[in-house]
Design an enzyme around this catalytic site. Sequence first.
Site, mmCIF file in Angstrom:
data_model
loop_
_atom_site.group_PDB
_atom_site.id
_atom_site.type_symbol
_atom_site.label_atom_id
_atom_site.label_comp_id
_atom_site.label_asym_id
_atom_site.label_seq_id
_atom_site.Cartn_x
_atom_site.Cartn_y
_atom_site.Cartn_z
ATOM 1 N N ILE A 185 -27.147 41.657 -14.330
ATOM 2 C CA ILE A 185 -27.802 41.272 -15.577
ATOM 3 C C ILE A 185 -27.196 42.093 -16.714
ATOM 4 C CG2 ILE A 185 -29.969 41.207 -16.846
ATOM 5 C CD1 ILE A 185 -29.796 39.142 -14.611
ATOM 6 N N LYS A 186 -26.594 41.405 -17.674
ATOM 7 C CA LYS A 186 -25.946 42.091 -18.795
ATOM 8 C C LYS A 186 -26.967 42.393 -19.888
ATOM 9 C CE LYS A 186 -21.810 41.034 -20.228
ATOM 10 N NZ LYS A 186 -20.667 40.235 -20.764
ATOM 11 N N ILE A 187 -26.970 43.636 -20.312
ATOM 12 C CA ILE A 187 -27.910 44.114 -21.325
ATOM 13 C C ILE A 187 -27.139 44.975 -22.318
ATOM 14 C CG2 ILE A 187 -29.972 45.532 -21.718
ATOM 15 C CD1 ILE A 187 -30.784 44.916 -18.800
ATOM 16 N N VAL A 208 -28.707 38.820 -20.853
ATOM 17 C CA VAL A 208 -30.022 38.669 -21.477
ATOM 18 C C VAL A 208 -29.820 38.322 -22.951
ATOM 19 C CG1 VAL A 208 -32.035 39.987 -22.262
ATOM 20 C CG2 VAL A 208 -31.275 40.186 -19.896
ATOM 21 N N THR A 233 -24.606 37.808 -15.946
ATOM 22 C CA THR A 233 -25.323 36.872 -16.812
ATOM 23 C C THR A 233 -26.122 37.675 -17.823
ATOM 24 O OG1 THR A 233 -25.449 35.170 -15.101
ATOM 25 C CG2 THR A 233 -27.081 35.060 -16.872
#
Length: 397
Positions: A135-137, A101, A99
Site C-alpha cells: 500500500i503506497k502512502i 492510497v 497500489t
Amino acid sequence: MAANLLEQLRGMTVVVADTGGIQSIATFTPRDATTNPSLITAAAQMPQYQSIIDDTLRQVRTELGAEAPVEAIVAEAIDELFVAFGLRILEIVPGRVSTEVDARLSYDTEATIAKARKLIGLYERAGIRRDRVLIKIASTWEGIRAAEVLEKEGIHCNLTLLFGFHQAVACAEAGVTLISPFVGRILDWYKKESGRDAFPGAEDPGVQSVTQIYNYYKKFGYATEVMGASFRNISEIIELAGCDLLTISPGLLEELRQTEALLERKLDPAIAESLELEQIHLDRDRFAELHQADRMANEKLDEGIRGFCKAIDTLEGLLKQRLAVLEGKAVFHHAAHEVFSVCDLDGDGFITREEWLGSDAVFDALDLNKDGKLNEEDLLAGLGATLQMAGRAVATV
C-alpha cells in the site's frame, strides 16, 4: 561481450516496472510493479484498457444500486479500478504490486488506515494474499504513523514521495516494509535551484540521497527496503546498482536492455556496515523541525501530493464522463424498445408509416434504407446519434 545493463542489474538489484501499462510490464517481466494515480489516469485514457474501466463502472453500479449518486459510484470505482489494474499486473509479475492510497488523505492518519484496509480487502476478495500487495502512502508524518499501524496488521506499506533523510529515518523507525526515495525529482529541484544543466554520476543529489539512506539502513540493521524511484536517466540507475530495489520506467528499462557495458555494484551492505555513522531518533516535533529546515524535501513533498491529487481529480472527471455515456446507452436502448413496442401495433417486428405515431419527417429520417418500415435497430440508430451528441457535450463540460 558484456551482457546488457538490464541483465546485470537484475543480478544485484530487484528490478521493478514503474508503469500502469500492463503491456509494458509483460514486455520487461519485472519481479514487482508500482503504480500511482498519474499512471493509472494515463492508462485509463488508453483504448486498450477501456474494458477495465467499463467493467469496473458497471460492477460498482450493480453493487451500489440504481439510485446511488454519480459521486458515490465514481468514488467507489476509483478504489476498485486501482485494484483491477493491480490484479491484471499480478497475473504477470511473480512478486508484488504497489497500489496507492488517495493522496488527498496524506495528512489524515485515520482516513489513510481506513482506505488501506479497504484496498487490501478488495484484493483479498479477489483471492490475493496480503504479502503480494504494497500500500503506497505519502511520507508525511501522518502517513508514516498510519503505516506503523498497518504494518502491525500485516498490511505492508510502500512509503512514497520521500525526499529527505528525516523521512527515511522516521519510516525505518516505524517498521515500514519499503520506501521509495524519488531520485529524479530531487535532481530536478537542485538543477532549478543551482542553474546547472547536469550533475553527472555520483554528483547527482538524488543518487547521493539514496546512497545515504541505503548505507544508514544497512549500518543499523533496519529491515525496511530501499527502492530508488523517479529516474531521469540510466546514469542514475548505474550509480545505484546494488540498491535493494529500483523502480524504472519502460523507456529507461529499454535503454538499459539496449546498452552493453560492464555494470559495477555501487551499493553494498558490507561497505555500509564499515562506515562511521550516527544513529538518530525522531519524534513528531523533531521530524517537523527537520522537514521545515529541508526546503527541497518540503517543497517536493507538497508538490508531489498536489500532483497526485490533481491526477485523482482528473480521473474522477473521466469516470463521470464514461459513466454518463455507459448509462446513457442503457437509457437509449430502453427508450428505443419502449417506443417500438408502442408503435408495432400488429407485433410483426416492424413499424409501418401507418403505425408510426410521430411525424412523417421523423419517420423519413429514421427510415434510412427507404423501405417504408422501421425495425428496432432503426430506432436505436436514431437515438444513438443523439447519444453521441450528448457524449460530446459531456466531454466538453
